[in-house]
Design an enzyme around this catalytic site. Structure first.
Site, PDB file in Angstrom:
ATOM      1  N   HIS A  91       6.228  -4.659  -2.990  1.00  0.00           N
ATOM      2  CA  HIS A  91       5.127  -4.528  -3.934  1.00  0.00           C
ATOM      3  C   HIS A  91       5.651  -4.679  -5.001  1.00  0.00           C
ATOM      4  O   HIS A  91       4.803  -4.314  -6.168  1.00  0.00           O
ATOM      5  CB  HIS A  91       4.224  -3.278  -3.622  1.00  0.00           C
ATOM      6  CG  HIS A  91       3.658  -3.319  -2.078  1.00  0.00           C
ATOM      7  ND1 HIS A  91       2.914  -4.206  -1.816  1.00  0.00           N
ATOM      8  CD2 HIS A  91       3.520  -2.334  -1.370  1.00  0.00           C
ATOM      9  CE1 HIS A  91       2.473  -3.964  -0.569  1.00  0.00           C
ATOM     10  NE2 HIS A  91       2.831  -2.847  -0.380  1.00  0.00           N
ATOM     11  N   ILE A  98       4.102  -4.372 -10.909  1.00  0.00           N
ATOM     12  CA  ILE A  98       4.133  -3.435  -9.668  1.00  0.00           C
ATOM     13  C   ILE A  98       2.447  -3.305  -9.112  1.00  0.00           C
ATOM     14  O   ILE A  98       1.646  -3.412  -9.686  1.00  0.00           O
ATOM     15  CB  ILE A  98       4.496  -2.019 -10.126  1.00  0.00           C
ATOM     16  CG1 ILE A  98       5.590  -1.793 -10.642  1.00  0.00           C
ATOM     17  CG2 ILE A  98       4.208  -1.144  -8.825  1.00  0.00           C
ATOM     18  CD1 ILE A  98       5.953  -0.552 -11.532  1.00  0.00           C
ATOM     19  N   CYS A  99       2.441  -3.937  -7.701  1.00  0.00           N
ATOM     20  CA  CYS A  99       1.060  -3.931  -7.347  1.00  0.00           C
ATOM     21  C   CYS A  99       0.941  -2.454  -6.577  1.00  0.00           C
ATOM     22  O   CYS A  99       1.478  -2.247  -5.479  1.00  0.00           O
ATOM     23  CB  CYS A  99       1.356  -4.921  -6.161  1.00  0.00           C
ATOM     24  SG  CYS A  99      -0.479  -4.875  -5.365  1.00  0.00           S
ATOM     25  N   LEU A 100       0.441  -1.792  -7.017  1.00  0.00           N
ATOM     26  CA  LEU A 100      -0.158  -0.506  -6.786  1.00  0.00           C
ATOM     27  C   LEU A 100      -1.355   0.201  -7.464  1.00  0.00           C
ATOM     28  O   LEU A 100      -1.620   0.184  -8.640  1.00  0.00           O
ATOM     29  CB  LEU A 100       1.013   0.641  -7.251  1.00  0.00           C
ATOM     30  CG  LEU A 100       0.989   2.271  -7.200  1.00  0.00           C
ATOM     31  CD1 LEU A 100       1.060   2.413  -5.537  1.00  0.00           C
ATOM     32  CD2 LEU A 100       2.022   3.026  -7.771  1.00  0.00           C
TER      33      LEU A 100
END
Length: 161
Positions: A91, A98-100
């Site tokens: 991620h 950042i894929c969060l």
């Protein structure tokens, strides 16, 4: 933050300034485990050293986060990226994005810089593989010219890593 977005960044509101000063004092008194705030004279941009948790794929590794707080923080989420080289993670893109979900759609004004860091360390710690997202090359290519990760329409579908 990229140079193009840094130029358009507005000064912090009084509410944001007060909140960040309070968070900074709390950080100095009770820093989250595994993190170190690198002291600068810029309240709007924090650089935070991240140490991989013991017993994880990232143990004994150190990375840096750049946290850029917007004018209306905490009503608006900060922009958080890894300063390259970013950790290999499903991620985390090679450009540091950042894929969060808590950094975007699930942001809450109750969150703090410390809680963001803890969430990122938890994400790193739960990973079972060190690899880039499958669409890393395409995404990074589309982000040239300083596109902010906050301009991305993220698809949060995988909470296993």
């Amino acid at each position: 933050m990229t140079s193009s977005s840094a130029a358009s960044r507005k000064a912090l509101s009084k509410i944001a300034c007060n909140r960040l000063q309070k968070e900074l004092v709390e950080w100095q008194v009770n820093p989250p485990a595994g993190f170190k705030h690198k002291v600068t004279d810029n309240l709007q941009r924090w650089v935070i050293e991240v140490n991989g948790a013991p017993g994880t794929l990232y143990a004994n590794e150190t990375y840096q986060l750049q946290v850029d707080f917007p004018e209306h923080y905490p009503m608006e989420a900060p922009q958080v990226i890894f300063i390259p080289p970013a950790p290999l993670h499903p991620h985390i893109y090679s450009n540091g994005h950042i894929c969060l979900d808590i950094l975007y759609d699930s942001w809450s004004p109750a969150m703090t810089a410390s809680s963001i860091c803890i969430s990122i360390l938890s994400m790193l710690s739960s990973s079972t593989v060190k690899q880039r997202p499958a669409d890393n090359d395409r995404y990074v290519k589309n982000c040239r010219n300083g596109r902010s990760p906050k301009e991305t329409r993220w698809w949060f579908h995988d909470d296993k890593v």
